[in-house]
Design a protein around this motif. Structure first.
Motif, PDB file in Angstrom:
ATOM      1  N   ARG A   1       0.936  -1.583  -0.434  1.00 32.27           N
ATOM      2  CA  ARG A   1      -0.017  -0.283   0.101  1.00 32.27           C
ATOM      3  C   ARG A   1       1.443   1.456  -0.266  1.00 32.27           C
ATOM      4  NH1 ARG A   1      -2.601   3.741   3.015  1.00 32.27           N
ATOM      5  NH2 ARG A   1      -4.800   4.456   3.313  1.00 32.27           N
ATOM      6  N   GLU A   2       1.415   1.914   1.419  1.00 32.51           N
ATOM      7  CA  GLU A   2       2.772   2.442   0.859  1.00 32.51           C
ATOM      8  C   GLU A   2       2.639   3.110  -0.493  1.00 32.51           C
ATOM      9  OE1 GLU A   2       5.416   1.747   4.343  1.00 32.51           O
ATOM     10  OE2 GLU A   2       3.672   1.713   5.582  1.00 32.51           O
ATOM     11  N   GLN A   3       3.566   1.906  -0.958  1.00 36.51           N
ATOM     12  CA  GLN A   3       4.099   2.380  -1.659  1.00 36.51           C
ATOM     13  C   GLN A   3       3.833   2.273  -3.388  1.00 36.51           C
ATOM     14  OE1 GLN A   3       4.617  -0.028  -0.227  1.00 36.51           O
ATOM     15  NE2 GLN A   3       6.718  -1.496  -0.408  1.00 36.51           N
ATOM     16  N   MET A   4       1.935   2.147  -3.303  1.00 38.74           N
ATOM     17  CA  MET A   4       1.086   2.432  -4.258  1.00 38.74           C
ATOM     18  C   MET A   4       0.798   3.697  -4.295  1.00 38.74           C
ATOM     19  SD  MET A   4       1.255  -0.434  -6.338  1.00 38.74           S
ATOM     20  CE  MET A   4      -0.623   0.032  -7.125  1.00 38.74           C
ATOM     21  N   VAL A   5       1.007   3.923  -2.729  1.00 36.90           N
ATOM     22  CA  VAL A   5       0.535   5.796  -2.834  1.00 36.90           C
ATOM     23  C   VAL A   5       0.646   6.133  -3.843  1.00 36.90           C
ATOM     24  CG1 VAL A   5       0.558   7.900  -1.404  1.00 36.90           C
ATOM     25  CG2 VAL A   5      -0.451   5.380  -0.822  1.00 36.90           C
ATOM     26  N   ALA A   6       2.404   6.423  -4.326  1.00 36.53           N
ATOM     27  CA  ALA A   6       2.864   7.471  -5.252  1.00 36.53           C
ATOM     28  C   ALA A   6       2.146   7.487  -6.527  1.00 36.53           C
ATOM     29  CB  ALA A   6       3.715   7.373  -5.358  1.00 36.53           C
ATOM     30  N   CYS A   7       1.822   5.454  -7.114  1.00 35.85           N
ATOM     31  CA  CYS A   7       1.220   5.741  -8.133  1.00 35.85           C
ATOM     32  C   CYS A   7      -0.053   6.265  -8.571  1.00 35.85           C
ATOM     33  CB  CYS A   7       0.552   4.313  -8.431  1.00 35.85           C
ATOM     34  SG  CYS A   7       2.191   3.515  -9.353  1.00 35.85           S
ATOM     35  N   VAL A   8      -1.373   6.342  -7.170  1.00 36.25           N
ATOM     36  CA  VAL A   8      -2.204   6.575  -7.472  1.00 36.25           C
ATOM     37  C   VAL A   8      -2.659   8.130  -7.261  1.00 36.25           C
ATOM     38  CG1 VAL A   8      -4.223   6.915  -6.118  1.00 36.25           C
ATOM     39  CG2 VAL A   8      -2.716   4.558  -6.103  1.00 36.25           C
ATOM     40  N   ARG A   9      -1.326   8.756  -6.434  1.00 32.50           N
ATOM     41  CA  ARG A   9      -1.263  10.080  -6.794  1.00 32.50           C
ATOM     42  C   ARG A   9      -0.888  10.366  -7.890  1.00 32.50           C
ATOM     43  NH1 ARG A   9       1.260  11.376  -1.097  1.00 32.50           N
ATOM     44  NH2 ARG A   9      -0.903  11.118   0.244  1.00 32.50           N
ATOM     45  N   SER A  10      -0.579  10.294  -8.804  1.00 30.55           N
ATOM     46  CA  SER A  10      -0.050  10.309 -10.138  1.00 30.55           C
ATOM     47  C   SER A  10      -0.769   9.842 -11.051  1.00 30.55           C
ATOM     48  CB  SER A  10       1.446   9.689 -10.563  1.00 30.55           C
ATOM     49  OG  SER A  10       1.270   8.367 -10.791  1.00 30.55           O
ATOM     50  N   TRP A  11      -1.159   9.150 -10.826  1.00 29.51           N
ATOM     51  CA  TRP A  11      -2.687   8.714 -11.937  1.00 29.51           C
ATOM     52  C   TRP A  11      -3.622   9.434 -11.303  1.00 29.51           C
ATOM     53  CZ3 TRP A  11      -3.068   3.075 -10.241  1.00 29.51           C
ATOM     54  CH2 TRP A  11      -2.022   2.395 -10.721  1.00 29.51           C
ATOM     55  N   LEU A  12      -4.351  10.234 -10.160  1.00 28.53           N
ATOM     56  CA  LEU A  12      -5.476  10.912 -10.492  1.00 28.53           C
ATOM     57  C   LEU A  12      -4.404  12.873 -10.912  1.00 28.53           C
ATOM     58  CD1 LEU A  12      -6.528  10.595  -6.600  1.00 28.53           C
ATOM     59  CD2 LEU A  12      -7.404  10.292  -8.466  1.00 28.53           C
ATOM     60  N   GLU A  13      -3.342  12.894 -10.449  1.00 29.17           N
ATOM     61  CA  GLU A  13      -3.157  13.841 -11.324  1.00 29.17           C
ATOM     62  C   GLU A  13      -2.623  14.156 -13.087  1.00 29.17           C
ATOM     63  OE1 GLU A  13       1.192  15.012  -9.231  1.00 29.17           O
ATOM     64  OE2 GLU A  13       0.562  15.308  -7.820  1.00 29.17           O
ATOM     65  N   TRP A  14      -2.797  12.955 -13.741  1.00 29.22           N
ATOM     66  CA  TRP A  14      -2.558  12.525 -14.691  1.00 29.22           C
ATOM     67  C   TRP A  14      -4.168  12.700 -15.326  1.00 29.22           C
ATOM     68  CZ3 TRP A  14      -4.691   9.785 -18.505  1.00 29.22           C
ATOM     69  CH2 TRP A  14      -4.270  10.073 -19.569  1.00 29.22           C
ATOM     70  N   ILE A  15      -5.255  12.255 -14.619  1.00 23.61           N
ATOM     71  CA  ILE A  15      -6.985  12.304 -14.785  1.00 23.61           C
ATOM     72  C   ILE A  15      -7.142  13.348 -15.286  1.00 23.61           C
ATOM     73  CG2 ILE A  15      -8.486  11.561 -14.261  1.00 23.61           C
ATOM     74  CD1 ILE A  15      -7.568   8.610 -13.049  1.00 23.61           C
ATOM     75  N   SER A  16      -6.732  14.523 -13.711  1.00 19.05           N
ATOM     76  CA  SER A  16      -7.309  15.819 -14.214  1.00 19.05           C
ATOM     77  C   SER A  16      -6.371  16.826 -15.633  1.00 19.05           C
ATOM     78  CB  SER A  16      -6.646  16.024 -12.764  1.00 19.05           C
ATOM     79  OG  SER A  16      -6.961  17.447 -12.392  1.00 19.05           O
ATOM     80  N   SER A  17      -5.390  16.488 -15.713  1.00 21.40           N
ATOM     81  CA  SER A  17      -4.208  16.989 -16.630  1.00 21.40           C
ATOM     82  C   SER A  17      -5.288  16.398 -18.026  1.00 21.40           C
ATOM     83  CB  SER A  17      -3.323  17.285 -16.987  1.00 21.40           C
ATOM     84  OG  SER A  17      -2.967  16.057 -16.739  1.00 21.40           O
ATOM     85  N   THR A  18      -5.840  15.604 -17.976  1.00 15.88           N
ATOM     86  CA  THR A  18      -6.224  15.265 -19.327  1.00 15.88           C
ATOM     87  C   THR A  18      -7.354  15.266 -19.994  1.00 15.88           C
ATOM     88  OG1 THR A  18      -5.904  12.879 -18.947  1.00 15.88           O
ATOM     89  CG2 THR A  18      -4.027  13.673 -19.781  1.00 15.88           C
ATOM     90  N   ALA A  19      -8.347  15.861 -18.898  1.00 15.60           N
ATOM     91  CA  ALA A  19      -9.085  15.902 -18.580  1.00 15.60           C
ATOM     92  C   ALA A  19     -10.081  16.339 -20.248  1.00 15.60           C
ATOM     93  CB  ALA A  19      -9.853  16.718 -17.009  1.00 15.60           C
ATOM     94  N   GLY A  20      -9.575  17.414 -21.167  1.00 12.23           N
ATOM     95  CA  GLY A  20      -9.960  17.902 -22.439  1.00 12.23           C
ATOM     96  C   GLY A  20     -10.015  17.035 -23.394  1.00 12.23           C
ATOM     97  N   SER A  21      -8.927  15.679 -23.732  1.00 12.08           N
ATOM     98  CA  SER A  21      -8.803  15.218 -24.329  1.00 12.08           C
ATOM     99  C   SER A  21      -9.793  14.757 -25.198  1.00 12.08           C
ATOM    100  CB  SER A  21      -7.273  14.455 -24.173  1.00 12.08           C
ATOM    101  OG  SER A  21      -6.809  13.678 -24.976  1.00 12.08           O
ATOM    102  N   VAL A  22      -9.150  14.515 -26.624  1.00 11.55           N
ATOM    103  CA  VAL A  22     -10.152  13.751 -26.946  1.00 11.55           C
ATOM    104  C   VAL A  22      -9.129  12.656 -28.372  1.00 11.55           C
ATOM    105  CG1 VAL A  22     -11.669  15.736 -27.375  1.00 11.55           C
ATOM    106  CG2 VAL A  22      -9.869  15.244 -29.470  1.00 11.55           C
ATOM    107  N   ASP A  23      -8.109  12.491 -27.130  1.00 14.54           N
ATOM    108  CA  ASP A  23      -7.159  11.570 -27.997  1.00 14.54           C
ATOM    109  C   ASP A  23      -7.985  10.339 -27.997  1.00 14.54           C
ATOM    110  OD1 ASP A  23      -5.008  10.574 -30.004  1.00 14.54           O
ATOM    111  OD2 ASP A  23      -4.301   9.602 -27.761  1.00 14.54           O
ATOM    112  N   PRO A  24      -7.879   8.867 -28.779  1.00 10.11           N
ATOM    113  CA  PRO A  24      -8.594   7.751 -28.417  1.00 10.11           C
ATOM    114  C   PRO A  24      -7.752   7.142 -27.369  1.00 10.11           C
ATOM    115  CG  PRO A  24      -8.474   7.856 -30.895  1.00 10.11           C
ATOM    116  CD  PRO A  24      -7.742   9.629 -30.868  1.00 10.11           C
ATOM    117  N   GLY A  25      -6.018   7.009 -28.044  1.00  9.85           N
ATOM    118  CA  GLY A  25      -4.919   6.620 -26.540  1.00  9.85           C
ATOM    119  C   GLY A  25      -5.448   6.692 -25.570  1.00  9.85           C
ATOM    120  N   THR A  26      -5.868   8.014 -25.177  1.00 10.77           N
ATOM    121  CA  THR A  26      -5.830   9.154 -24.415  1.00 10.77           C
ATOM    122  C   THR A  26      -6.926   8.159 -23.221  1.00 10.77           C
ATOM    123  OG1 THR A  26      -5.013  10.873 -24.535  1.00 10.77           O
ATOM    124  CG2 THR A  26      -5.556  10.823 -22.958  1.00 10.77           C
TER     125      THR A  26
END
Length: 763
Positions: free
Chosen positions: A162-187
């Motif tokens: 769990r402790e090691q995965m916390v950093a991953c989870v937070r980075s994923w949330l930041e990436w989701i927030s930064s790509t909110a308006g993207s229409v790229d299929p891969g994204t």
């Protein structure tokens, strides 16, 4: 041999590389069913290794019998534990190296980025058959498919690192927030995979994820979007909402606020208009929100109408059995939680249920759910359930007919629905039970009873519910029911006596007592064979004290309502049966009048009095004993001491607080052999109102034992044998009687060696 340094490390390295870098492990393009099978096996191996690492070593187990050297452990088991302990210590460094912090983070990233995203074949299957695709994904075995298998491994990593995965989870949330308006299929595919990962980690990462911010910042815009290309994201976002609401409900850390619920309801209900995959995902999410400890009816009432309307529409547009089960399951939970608020929608529910019933021939699982939904609707409608009779009564007739092919699956739910229907019939009378009539008269409601004897002739599996149904019919229909089905009821009860186990035997006397309570003369004649069988059962000595004590209540009712002469007639009729003579005591066989048998029964009754487990049963016994004592028969007066002891204990129990029964006492509580409550009726309308009326008109609840005993003793004072019998009574019993009578005090005075009684009214 697998733990050898030249075997285990290369094997783990190959497995890890194949999962993380498949093109390097096999040296070719990662395609084909054989490659998928190998990948699944590698994922399973990693899961097994990580699970084995998590398991506690035997020598560290908290249970002594599993520790090496325990006296409870055999030699063979001890050797096995030692071998596993040694093996664990040898391979622990190798396994820890395989799951180092760097490798865990890498593995988690690879699983989410390579195994979680929807493939082109997934989208094709979705487009060609949305319903089939949804249910196929929902029922896939994780050992047979790459994505579910990868999800299982990911959950293990989150739980154990769990402790090691916390950093991953937070980075994923930041990436989701930064790509909110993207229409790229891969994204978009990556966002869907990250939603999946965060939903899987919802319970373990609940404290880490600020769900309130994520909900309003990312999930609400996602759920509000109408872009067809973002359908997979809407489906996954709905699932995430359900996951986090469920996780928050089962956790001490609440990340879901009441302010979020109205918006979540609105968005999820809107998704019920999209394609089948998104619709069914929204149904699951709504179920998680409604079937939740934090659900409040007031907050959902404004969403009830649109939700039910769209669910009804969904029932018409879907065709898979699993889809109908899923939608009906949500409707059932909504009805359960919203209660009588669903009354305005009963017509629509009935229409949907009628169509589903007709289309579900041979699909017993769906029909079982339909019967359960109907049960909840009858409860919600209350006395207004008569509006559902056009569908309800044929449904009951079908479910409880043992000749129908689906009866084994529908019988239990059908009987429960039948009982609930009888309970909810409106009260159509006031006053004494002599004016009984069938409320909301429908001849099929009475005619339906013909199914019940056949059910019990086949087996006693549903005996308790069947006896509740008989009781409800007696309370509801009274004379019309007994005129039409009295012989069937008597035969049914006669067939049960002595043929069932203890717990079931204690359920039979209350039904007989109910008939005797309101139809003393007719009931005694109708049930004479059953009462004769009960008397034989009492003397046979094969039943427990609990059963014998419950059977005495039947004869107590006869005494209380019909008097001692009628009980004497029953005893005399029993003496005329040659088959019964063998079980009766020897001293009774020479007296054809039945008096000796009645006295033997009285001895058994007094002996088993302590086994009467309810206040009503004990008070009934005391009142009936007073009635028998009033005859002044010398044989009865010889038993004055146990009779007075019984009455004194009941007076102490029921009248010391100035009332006739203890506070909160309910007459209509059926108890099992152990004395625990089985069922208690509600009050106000339907069977609850009938129960209140019966409680009010029952002599057991209106008479005081102290007053009845006073009058009884006064009436037998002049009997010559009374003074001699009184002289044998322990003075302590008389003292208790003096102290415990409410409003009346019985003063016992000793004059020379003789006893006399003086009754004084307390002013």
């Amino acid at each position: 041999s697998c733990r050898h340094p030249d075997v285990l490390p290369p094997l783990l390295e190959f497995t890890f590389n194949h999962v993380c870098r498949p093109w390097e492990a096999v040296g070719s393009s990662p395609e084909g069913p054989q490659f998928d099978a190998l990948t699944i096996q590698c994922l399973i191996l990693l899961q097994n290794v990580r699970t084995w690492m998590k398991e506690q070593a035997p020598e560290e187990d908290s249970f002594g019998q599993t520790q090496p050297g325990s006296p409870l452990m055999g030699a063979k088991r001890f050797d096995e534990v030692q071998r596993l302990t040694t093996l664990r210590h040898e391979v622990a460094p190798l396994l820890s190296a395989c799951f180092s912090e760097e490798r865990v983070l890498m593995l988690a990233q690879i699983l989410v980025s390579q195994y979680f995203p929807l493939s082109a074949s997934d989208l094709e299957e979705w487009a060609s058959g949305p319903e089939e695709y949804y249910h196929e994904q929902d029922t896939l075995s994780w050992k047979d498919s790459r994505r579910p298998c990868a999800e299982q491994l990911f959950v293990l990593l989150v739980q154990n690192h769990r402790e090691q995965m916390v950093a991953c989870v937070r980075s994923w949330l930041e990436w989701i927030s930064s790509t909110a308006g993207s229409v790229d299929p891969g994204t978009l595919r990556t966002r869907e995979a990250l939603y999946n990962a965060l939903g899987l980690a919802s319970f373990d990462m609940l404290e880490v994820i600020d769900f309130n911010t994520w909900f309003h910042g990312s999930l609400v815009p996602e759920l509000s979007s109408a872009d067809a290309a973002r359908q997979p994201l809407r489906r996954r976002a709905a699932w995430v909402v359900g996951q986090f609401f469920s996780a928050s409900s089962g956790s001490n850390v609440s990340k879901v606020t009441d302010e979020m619920r109205p918006q979540a309801y609105t968005l999820l209900i809107r998704l019920l208009e999209e394609d089948a995959v998104v619709q069914l995902a929204a149904v699951d999410a709504l179920r998680a929100l409604v079937d939740d400890w934090s659900f409040y009816e007031e907050g959902f009432k404004d969403h009830l109408a649109p939700c039910l309307q769209k669910l009804f529409s969904l029932m018409h547009t879907t065709y898979e059995l699993d889809s109908h089960m899923q939608v009906l399951g949500l409707v059932s939970i909504i009805m359960d939680r919203m209660g009588d608020r669903i009354k305005p929608f009963t017509a629509g529910i009935l229409q949907v249920m009628s169509t589903s019933w007709q289309q579900s021939e041979g699909q017993s699982q769906l029909r079982m759910l339909l019967v359960q939904v109907m049960h909840k609707m009858v409860v919600a409608m209350g006395v207004d359930c008569v509006a559902a009779y056009p569908m309800l009564l044929p449904l009951l007739e079908y479910c409880t007919d043992i000749t129908q092919p689906e009866e084994l699956n529908l019988m239990e739910d059908g009987l429960l629905l039948w009982h609930e229907t009888l309970k909810q019939v409106a009260e159509a009378r006031e006053g004494l039970p002599a004016t009984w009539q069938v409320p909301q008269a429908d001849p099929r409601l009475l005619q339906l009873f013909t199914n019940l004897p056949a059910i019990l002739e086949r087996s006693f599996e549903h005996l308790q519910t069947c006896l509740f149904i008989v009781r409800s019919y007696i309370m509801l229909a009274g004379p019309p029911f007994l005129q039409q089905h009295g012989a069937a009821v008597a035969g049914l009860l006669l067939g049960l006596i002595g043929e069932v186990k203890e717990r079931c035997m204690t359920m039979i006397p209350p039904v007989i007592c109910l008939i005797l309570q309101f139809f003393p003369t007719e009931g005694t004649a109708l049930l004479q064979p059953a009462m004769h069988k009960l008397l034989v059962l009492i003397f046979a000595g094969q039943e427990s004290d609990m059963v014998v004590a419950s059977c005495t209540g039947v004869f107590a009712r006869v005494l209380l309502h019909c008097g001692a002469p009628v009980l004497m007639q029953l005893a005399a009729a029993s003496m005329a049966d040659p088959a019964a003579m063998a079980v009766f005591p020897a001293e009774c066989r020479a007296d054809p009048s039945g008096l000796a048998l009645l006295m033997c029964y009285l001895d058994v009754w007094l002996d088993k009095a302590d086994s009467l487990c309810t206040t009503e049963a004990r008070k009934l016994a005391a009142l009936a004993l007073c009635k028998l004592l009033a005859t002044g028969a010398p044989q009865v007066l010889d038993r004055l001491l146990p009779i007075l002891s019984m009455c004194v204990s009941v007076i102490f129990e029921t009248e010391t607080d100035g009332t006739t029964c203890p506070e909160g006492y309910s007459y209509w509580v059926t108890r099992s052999a152990g004395g625990e409550e089985e069922e208690e009726e509600g009050t106000g309308s339907g069977e609850g109102a009938r129960s209140q009326q019966m409680h009010a008109h029952d002599p057991v609840n209106s008479l005081r034992v102290s007053a009845v005993l006073r009058e009884t003793l006064h009436s037998v004072t002049a009997v010559p044998h009374f003074q001699a019998a009184l002289a044998q009574v322990d003075p302590s019993v008389l003292q208790q009687l003096k102290q415990q009578c409410w409003r009346y005090i019985l003063l016992m005075e000793l004059v020379d060696v003789e006893w006399s009684i003086k009754v004084v009214t307390f002013q």
